[in-house]
Design an enzyme around this catalytic site. Structure first.
Site, mmCIF file in Angstrom:
data_model
loop_
_atom_site.group_PDB
_atom_site.id
_atom_site.type_symbol
_atom_site.label_atom_id
_atom_site.label_comp_id
_atom_site.label_asym_id
_atom_site.label_seq_id
_atom_site.Cartn_x
_atom_site.Cartn_y
_atom_site.Cartn_z
ATOM 1 C CB THR A 206 26.595 -7.588 5.798
ATOM 2 O OG1 THR A 206 26.813 -6.332 5.138
ATOM 3 C CG2 THR A 206 26.142 -7.359 7.217
ATOM 4 C CG ASN A 208 25.827 -5.699 0.937
ATOM 5 O OD1 ASN A 208 24.950 -4.968 1.353
ATOM 6 N ND2 ASN A 208 27.042 -5.741 1.478
ATOM 7 C CD GLU A 255 23.267 -4.520 4.268
ATOM 8 O OE1 GLU A 255 24.280 -4.451 4.984
ATOM 9 O OE2 GLU A 255 22.469 -3.577 4.112
#
Length: 309
Positions: A206, A208, A255
């Site tokens: 992911t 962030n 995320e």
């Protein structure tokens, strides 16, 4: 569109003006600005939006909990797409708030913005303690030589209702309603920062996202389908807003897992558009259960995107 970060630098071209916060620049706002540009063309006046930042409540009430649909930079970008000739961003200060109604009209609207036509809501109030109303503005218009055009009660209601509904919808995770009033997907922009790396461990890496403006409204916790532009290409993915309870997270984070993207995104400034909501955030019994759910989320997102495009 020319941008003026204070009204004193305005070019003094005779203008038609509308005034407001224009948070969200939603379909109601767009209707008002469309009328503004029409008048500008008809009367050979420069179409001008006068807006304010910080939000008056941030200054007058020290309201640190206020949440807005747009940051000031986002508002500038959205307004720039509406065929305006000029956007004037007036810094809202206590000194400005204490200007008398007449001084505000004479100094700002007439002397500095050269107003010849003002389009404003019937319920508009201005001057110190918001003591003056549209009838006072019409009186000033006769004195200083500008026309006042009243936005209808229904149009004002539409604008007010739209803003309220958008904020409420986002707070409830109702992206469909929010986007319908906005006319475009709700979005935010932020810098990609390093996280704990858990997503990568479970094969769902992911990005962030850190949003520096704490007044930006973030939708309700949950999982969403999103879109960004990376290297001038639309990239789609799914986003989690929340605390990651499965791994005992405490702080709220944003995320984004992008589909079919293998690229280092750290330090990039990303605009993330929210297309739809998949589900609420929940705590799973284990990392494996979370991983299985993420696979289902991805399938559902990809199915939605087939129809979306």
């Amino acid at each position: 569109m020319k941008l003026f970060d204070n009204q004193k630098s305005y070019t003094k071209h005779p203008s038609v003006i509308t005034i407001g916060t224009f948070d969200g620049v939603h379909v109601g706002h767009q209707k008002i600005i469309e009328q503004l540009t029409k008048v500008g063309l008809k009367k050979n006046l420069q179409s001008v939006v006068l807006t304010f930042f910080p939000h008056p409540r941030m200054v007058l009430q020290k309201d640190t909990n206020i949440k807005l649909l747009n940051t000031i930079d986002e508002r500038k970008t959205l307004l720039s797409k509406l065929n305006l000739e000029a956007l004037v961003v007036k810094t809202f200060t206590l000194d400005f708030a204490n200007l008398s109604a007449r001084d505000y009209v004479k100094t700002i609207l007439v002397d500095e913005l050269n107003a010849k036509h003002i389009i404003i809501g019937y319920d508009h109030h201005f001057g110190k303690n918001r003591s003056a109303n549209i009838e006072d503005l019409k009186r000033f218009g006769k004195e200083f030589g500008f026309e006042v055009e009243e936005i209808s009660a229904q149009d004002i209601k539409d604008v007010a209702v739209s803003s309220t509904k958008i904020r409420n919808a986002l707070s409830e995770g109702d992206i469909t309603t929010a986007n319908s009033y906005l006319g475009t997907p709700y979005f935010f922009s932020g810098i990609v920062v390093r996280g704990k790396g858990i997503g990568k461990q479970i094969e769902f890496p992911t990005a962030n996202i850190h949003i520096k403006e704490d007044y930006k409204l973030i939708p309700k916790n949950g999982v969403y389908i999103v879109r960004s532009s990376i290297d001038n290409k639309n990239v789609y993915g799914m986003m989690n807003i929340g605390t990651n309870p499965t791994v005992d997270g405490e702080n709220r984070s944003i995320e984004v897992h992008f589909f079919n993207l293998n690229k280092d995104l750290y330090s990039l400034n990303l605009k993330v558009e929210i297309l739809n909501r998949l589900r609420s955030e929940r705590k799973f019994e284990s990392i494996e259960h979370l991983k299985e759910q993420l696979k289902l989320d991805q399938e559902q997102a990809l199915e939605f995107l087939k129809r979306y495009e």
